[in-house]
Design a protein around this motif. Sequence first.
Motif, PDB file in Angstrom:
ATOM      1  N   ALA A  27       0.839  -1.188   0.000  1.00  0.00           N
ATOM      2  CA  ALA A  27       0.000   0.000   0.000  1.00  0.00           C
ATOM      3  C   ALA A  27       0.878   1.243   0.000  1.00  0.00           C
ATOM      4  N   PRO A  28       0.430   2.330  -0.638  1.00  0.00           N
ATOM      5  CA  PRO A  28       1.186   3.573  -0.546  1.00  0.00           C
ATOM      6  C   PRO A  28       1.170   4.117   0.878  1.00  0.00           C
ATOM      7  N   VAL A  29       2.169   4.895   1.210  1.00  0.00           N
ATOM      8  CA  VAL A  29       2.258   5.533   2.523  1.00  0.00           C
ATOM      9  C   VAL A  29       2.159   7.041   2.311  1.00  0.00           C
ATOM     10  N   ASP A  30       1.094   7.632   2.796  1.00  0.00           N
ATOM     11  CA  ASP A  30       0.873   9.068   2.633  1.00  0.00           C
ATOM     12  C   ASP A  30       1.475   9.840   3.796  1.00  0.00           C
ATOM     13  N   ILE A  31       2.008  11.017   3.500  1.00  0.00           N
ATOM     14  CA  ILE A  31       2.552  11.896   4.531  1.00  0.00           C
ATOM     15  C   ILE A  31       1.938  13.278   4.373  1.00  0.00           C
ATOM     16  N   SER A  32       1.923  14.026   5.457  1.00  0.00           N
ATOM     17  CA  SER A  32       1.477  15.410   5.409  1.00  0.00           C
ATOM     18  C   SER A  32       2.162  16.179   6.520  1.00  0.00           C
ATOM     19  N   GLY A  33       2.320  17.449   6.309  1.00  0.00           N
ATOM     20  CA  GLY A  33       2.990  18.281   7.297  1.00  0.00           C
ATOM     21  C   GLY A  33       3.001  19.719   6.834  1.00  0.00           C
ATOM     22  N   ALA A  34       3.899  20.491   7.389  1.00  0.00           N
ATOM     23  CA  ALA A  34       4.010  21.897   6.999  1.00  0.00           C
ATOM     24  C   ALA A  34       5.439  22.360   7.212  1.00  0.00           C
ATOM     25  N   LEU A  35       5.949  23.095   6.252  1.00  0.00           N
ATOM     26  CA  LEU A  35       7.236  23.768   6.410  1.00  0.00           C
ATOM     27  C   LEU A  35       6.968  25.127   7.035  1.00  0.00           C
ATOM     28  N   THR A  36       7.643  25.411   8.146  1.00  0.00           N
ATOM     29  CA  THR A  36       7.408  26.639   8.881  1.00  0.00           C
ATOM     30  C   THR A  36       8.733  27.338   9.188  1.00  0.00           C
ATOM     31  N   ALA A  37       8.622  28.572   9.672  1.00  0.00           N
ATOM     32  CA  ALA A  37       9.812  29.346  10.021  1.00  0.00           C
ATOM     33  C   ALA A  37      10.544  28.758  11.220  1.00  0.00           C
ATOM     34  N   SER A  38       9.865  27.923  12.000  1.00  0.00           N
ATOM     35  CA  SER A  38      10.502  27.320  13.181  1.00  0.00           C
ATOM     36  C   SER A  38      11.168  25.979  12.874  1.00  0.00           C
ATOM     37  N   ASP A  39      11.027  25.483  11.649  1.00  0.00           N
ATOM     38  CA  ASP A  39      11.681  24.227  11.264  1.00  0.00           C
ATOM     39  C   ASP A  39      13.193  24.422  11.181  1.00  0.00           C
ATOM     40  N   ASN A  68      11.210  -3.186   2.824  1.00  0.00           N
ATOM     41  CA  ASN A  68      11.495  -4.572   3.208  1.00  0.00           C
ATOM     42  C   ASN A  68      11.862  -5.475   2.034  1.00  0.00           C
ATOM     43  N   THR A  69      11.804  -4.927   0.825  1.00  0.00           N
ATOM     44  CA  THR A  69      12.176  -5.681  -0.368  1.00  0.00           C
ATOM     45  C   THR A  69      12.909  -4.755  -1.327  1.00  0.00           C
ATOM     46  N   THR A  70      14.043  -5.202  -1.847  1.00  0.00           N
ATOM     47  CA  THR A  70      14.746  -4.399  -2.844  1.00  0.00           C
ATOM     48  C   THR A  70      13.863  -4.252  -4.070  1.00  0.00           C
ATOM     49  N   GLY A  71      13.707  -3.036  -4.539  1.00  0.00           N
ATOM     50  CA  GLY A  71      12.853  -2.773  -5.692  1.00  0.00           C
ATOM     51  C   GLY A  71      12.878  -1.304  -6.042  1.00  0.00           C
ATOM     52  N   ILE A  72      11.976  -0.916  -6.913  1.00  0.00           N
ATOM     53  CA  ILE A  72      11.874   0.479  -7.353  1.00  0.00           C
ATOM     54  C   ILE A  72      10.709   1.133  -6.627  1.00  0.00           C
ATOM     55  N   TYR A  73      10.968   2.287  -6.048  1.00  0.00           N
ATOM     56  CA  TYR A  73       9.970   3.009  -5.266  1.00  0.00           C
ATOM     57  C   TYR A  73       9.918   4.468  -5.720  1.00  0.00           C
ATOM     58  N   SER A  74       8.785   5.091  -5.492  1.00  0.00           N
ATOM     59  CA  SER A  74       8.646   6.505  -5.813  1.00  0.00           C
ATOM     60  C   SER A  74       8.303   7.295  -4.558  1.00  0.00           C
ATOM     61  N   ILE A  75       8.769   8.534  -4.524  1.00  0.00           N
ATOM     62  CA  ILE A  75       8.423   9.471  -3.460  1.00  0.00           C
ATOM     63  C   ILE A  75       7.963  10.747  -4.156  1.00  0.00           C
ATOM     64  N   GLY A 146       4.580  26.486   4.130  1.00  0.00           N
ATOM     65  CA  GLY A 146       3.228  26.073   3.808  1.00  0.00           C
ATOM     66  C   GLY A 146       2.996  24.607   4.081  1.00  0.00           C
ATOM     67  N   ALA A 147       1.722  24.229   4.089  1.00  0.00           N
ATOM     68  CA  ALA A 147       1.342  22.830   4.291  1.00  0.00           C
ATOM     69  C   ALA A 147       1.630  22.035   3.023  1.00  0.00           C
ATOM     70  N   TYR A 148       1.899  20.736   3.203  1.00  0.00           N
ATOM     71  CA  TYR A 148       2.186  19.877   2.060  1.00  0.00           C
ATOM     72  C   TYR A 148       1.612  18.493   2.292  1.00  0.00           C
ATOM     73  N   THR A 149       1.489  17.759   1.204  1.00  0.00           N
ATOM     74  CA  THR A 149       1.169  16.334   1.258  1.00  0.00           C
ATOM     75  C   THR A 149       2.129  15.606   0.331  1.00  0.00           C
ATOM     76  N   GLY A 150       2.345  14.327   0.605  1.00  0.00           N
ATOM     77  CA  GLY A 150       3.237  13.533  -0.232  1.00  0.00           C
ATOM     78  C   GLY A 150       2.906  12.058  -0.129  1.00  0.00           C
ATOM     79  N   ARG A 151       3.607  11.261  -0.908  1.00  0.00           N
ATOM     80  CA  ARG A 151       3.307   9.822  -0.932  1.00  0.00           C
ATOM     81  C   ARG A 151       4.558   9.011  -1.275  1.00  0.00           C
ATOM     82  N   PHE A 152       4.775   7.951  -0.481  1.00  0.00           N
ATOM     83  CA  PHE A 152       5.758   6.920  -0.799  1.00  0.00           C
ATOM     84  C   PHE A 152       4.996   5.773  -1.457  1.00  0.00           C
TER      85      PHE A 152
END
Length: 201
Positions: A27-39, A68-75, A146-152
């Motif tokens: 299954a894909p792994v979704d991420i979300s967060g925000a880049l801020t001045a305090s990062d 857990n398995t050698t292969g091709i992945y996208s981010i 700003g806020a962002y979303t992403g996916r592995f």
Amino acid sequence: MFRFQSSSFLKLAVAAAAFVSHAAFAAPVDISGALTASDPTFNRPLTLTSLSAVGTRVSYDLYSFYVNTTGIYSIEALSFGGTAGLGADTFFSLYRGAFNPATPLSNLVQVDDDSGAGALSLLTSTLQANTQYYLAFSAYNNNDYGAYTGRFNTVSGGGQVFLGAFVPSTPGTPGQVPEPATLALLPLALAGMTLARRRRG
């Protein structure tokens, strides 16, 4: 015609088969967060051998992960609400083994600026199983927040991405990779189905 009957053995068999099916399709792994001045900030890379003269102090979020398995992945960066007036412009820096913001070229294995939609980032890479990786998710420019979303995601190889630190297994203890334990349920599933059919007959 075989009819499924309610029994504890059959339920166990169906559950085990479901676990095996889940393990077979990553299954894909979704991420979300925000880049801020305090990062935290760093002088992000431009290439594998040079640092950016524009992104000299970009805010970043760091994601540790392994597969857990050698292969091709996208981010992929799916969205980013940039505030620098230049649109949603992200930058990815991928590290293997360790990440040190003071030496941003050390352990760097891949970078990407605009391979995704618009000015968003997209990395596609062959990753080694049970190896620690780090993704520095940053903006392209300084003072861009700003806020962002992403996916592995898994492209090929059938493996799964896990966020967090990889802890190698030691003899006599289970490791981080779930498939062997999951697949071990298959004989139990088949035995349960066989027993359920015998009880019916």
